[in-house]
Design an enzyme around this catalytic site. Structure first.
Site, PDB file in Angstrom:
ATOM      1  N   GLU A 258       0.893  -1.164   0.000  1.00 51.93           N
ATOM      2  CA  GLU A 258       0.000   0.000   0.000  1.00 51.93           C
ATOM      3  C   GLU A 258       0.924   1.204   0.000  1.00 51.93           C
ATOM      4  OE1 GLU A 258      -1.620   3.042   0.909  1.00 51.93           O
ATOM      5  OE2 GLU A 258      -2.190   2.296   2.893  1.00 51.93           O
ATOM      6  N   CYS A 292      -1.730   8.970   2.653  1.00 49.75           N
ATOM      7  CA  CYS A 292      -1.484   8.504   1.278  1.00 49.75           C
ATOM      8  C   CYS A 292      -2.652   8.822   0.356  1.00 49.75           C
ATOM      9  CB  CYS A 292      -1.253   6.994   1.248  1.00 49.75           C
ATOM     10  SG  CYS A 292       0.061   6.461   2.319  1.00 49.75           S
TER      11      CYS A 292
HETATM   12  C1  SIN Z   1      -3.081   5.930   4.347  1.00 47.63           C
HETATM   13  O1  SIN Z   1      -2.474   6.962   4.552  1.00 47.63           O
HETATM   14  O2  SIN Z   1      -2.766   5.206   3.439  1.00 47.63           O
HETATM   15  C2  SIN Z   1      -4.205   5.458   5.223  1.00 47.63           C
HETATM   16  C3  SIN Z   1      -5.413   6.270   5.060  1.00 47.63           C
HETATM   17  C4  SIN Z   1      -6.676   5.561   5.468  1.00 47.63           C
HETATM   18  O3  SIN Z   1      -6.683   4.375   5.776  1.00 47.63           O
HETATM   19  O4  SIN Z   1      -7.706   6.234   5.417  1.00 47.63           O
END
Ligand code: SIN
Length: 488
Positions: A258, A292
């Site tokens: 991820e 992210c």
């Molecule tokens: C991430 O920053 O990838 C996680 C964000 C989320 O799970 O909402």
């Protein structure tokens, strides 16, 4: 150990790795810093490569008994873990804010979000179904069963120190795998508190292990190359994800990644502008933009860009910036000085190339790690801040004139994690949903993360899915049984 943790349950503050159901002493330690004050909060034991190996061996030893439990037995234990997390959610949120910086209400939301994966996968583990397939010969049967893949190793990031562990561990444990996680060195306390509660929930020794250490490279090499690790899962940057994937190739591990994102947030001419502004505030400024999936490029139709920018500026000016321990604050610090410097450099470079600073663009008076919420207009998709993850509270606005143009611009990135758009015309909604090259699309909605939905990206944003019924597949092997000798 130093205060000011001020927890209801001081046993949640742990400072050693949790390996094979025990807290493991180490020769050296490293500091955990509060990014809001830059003060040292405490020190935690610095695990070595040998400690990581010990954790993997413990997980391997624990695997057969855990895999042999019924889905109900595993679900009951996961449910106990979930209940304890909820019971201690205020303490967990406080620890999270102290080491990571996000405001307390956001930290509490993260704890509940993380726990929701444990609750969800505890139930979904009961639905790991196989298949029977019509065979090619009358004396044979084709049967497909699903089995836990084995020992899972994980490396998790500092931006969601609880939820990224819970999201991976919940699926792995529900599938019957054992688990070793190395959390970010910036946020070990949230991970260790989860281990304390896993212990209280009665998870058998070796099923859930947390190794905390400062040497990411050495620890990562063990987790990606140890032959007893069957599956490796990572949340973090694309650059590091590529390296870890290469390391996993040496033992052909199953991987899920991820990785980074560069989310477009598109506002079409017929959009509900107020809803779009509210959605952008939630997406862009959550966790001070250190997410992210947060919006990275804001494409606004040129017929509404002035109105949208004005409404956005008004909303951003209502945001309070400061120490997350004050629950009235909306934006906390950047995790490190380097992180802040990177954000500031991207903003300065874009201004040098013609972007116009509308708001912010400087270090905030709240402290050295705080970056003022920023809005830039007249940005182009070629500028560095439109091509890289900003990972800060900066909203670059790019105007567009037509649908084909904005889809081409939105897809003009190696990333493919999340995208968002606001439009009312149903034809636009369908066409754009199909054409955007991203794993997750928010349509008139920016809060897309939840345990029932498949979280994950395409292109260089990674592979695999977390959450949802699809999230279990990453931790299961498909085994085909060909039964012969069954008659004519
Ligand atoms: C991430 O920053 O990838 C996680 C964000 C989320 O799970 O909402």
């Amino acid at each position: 150990m130093t205060k000011p943790f001020d927890l209801n349950d001081n046993q949640l503050l742990r400072n050693q790795s949790y390996i094979n159901g025990q807290w493991r002493a180490t020769d050296t330690s490293f500091p955990v810093i509060n990014p809001a004050t830059t003060q040292i909060l405490t020190h935690v034991g610095d695990a070595t490569a040998d400690d990581v190996v010990t954790a993997v061996v413990a997980a391997k030893r624990a695997l057969p008994l855990w895999a042999a439990k019924t889905a109900n037995e595993r679900a009951n234990m996961l449910r106990r873990w979930y209940d304890l997390i909820i019971e201690h959610s205020d303490d967990l949120a406080r620890l999270l804010t102290l080491e990571q910086g996000k405001p307390l209400p956001e930290a509490k939301s993260e704890i509940l979000y993380g726990a929701s994966f444990i609750e969800w996968f505890a139930e979904e583990g009961k639905r790991i179904y196989g298949d029977t397939i019509p065979a090619n010969a009358s004396h044979t049967k084709i049967i497909v069963i699903k089995q836990p893949i084995g020992v899972v190793a994980a490396i998790t990031p500092w931006n969601f120190p609880n939820a990224m562990i819970a999201r991976k561990a919940a699926a792995a444990l529900a599938a019957g795998c054992s688990f070793v996680v190395r959390p970010s060195e910036y946020t070990p306390l949230s991970a260790l508190a989860l281990a304390e509660l896993a212990d209280r929930a009665g998870l058998p020794k070796g099923v859930f292990n947390v190794v905390v250490g400062n040497d990411a490279t050495t620890m990562g090499k063990v987790l990606t190359q140890h032959p007893d690790v069957a599956k490796f899962t990572f949340t973090g940057s694309t650059a590091v994800g590529k390296l870890l994937t290469q390391q996993c190739a040496t033992t052909v591990k199953k991987v899920s990644m991820e990785l980074g994102g560069n989310a477009p947030f598109i506002v079409f001419a017929d959009a509900d502008i107020s809803a779009a502004v509210a959605g952008l505030i939630a997406s862009k400024y959550r966790n001070a933009g250190q997410t992210c999936i947060c919006s990275n490029r804001i494409f606004v139709h040129d017929s509404i860009v002035a109105k949208f920018t004005a409404e956005l500026s008004t909303a951003v000016q209502q945001l309070n910036i400061g120490d997350g321990l004050n629950a009235a604050n909306h934006i906390g610090p950047m995790i490190t000085q380097q992180a802040l410097d990177n954000v500031h450099q991207l903003v300065r470079d874009s201004i040098a190339q013609g972007a116009v600073l509308h708001l912010g663009g400087h270090v905030d008076q709240a402290g050295t790690h705080f970056y003022a919420p920023t809005i830039l207009t007249h940005v182009t998709n070629r500028m560095a801040l439109a091509q890289h993850e900003i990972f800060g509270p900066v909203a670059p606005i790019i105007s567009f004139t037509d649908e084909d143009e904005v889809i081409a611009l939105a897809n003009d990135t190696p990333y493919g994690l999340a995208a968002y758009f606001y439009a009312r015309d149903i034809g636009t909604v369908w066409r754009v949903s199909e054409k955007l090259e991203f794993g997750m699309i928010g349509i008139n909605e920016s809060a897309i993360s939840n345990a029932a939905a498949p979280f994950g990206g395409i292109k260089e944003s990674g592979n695999g899915r977390e959450g949802s019924k699809y999230g279990l597949d990453d931790y299961l092997e498909i085994k085909y049984l060909c039964m012969g000798g069954l008659g004519t």
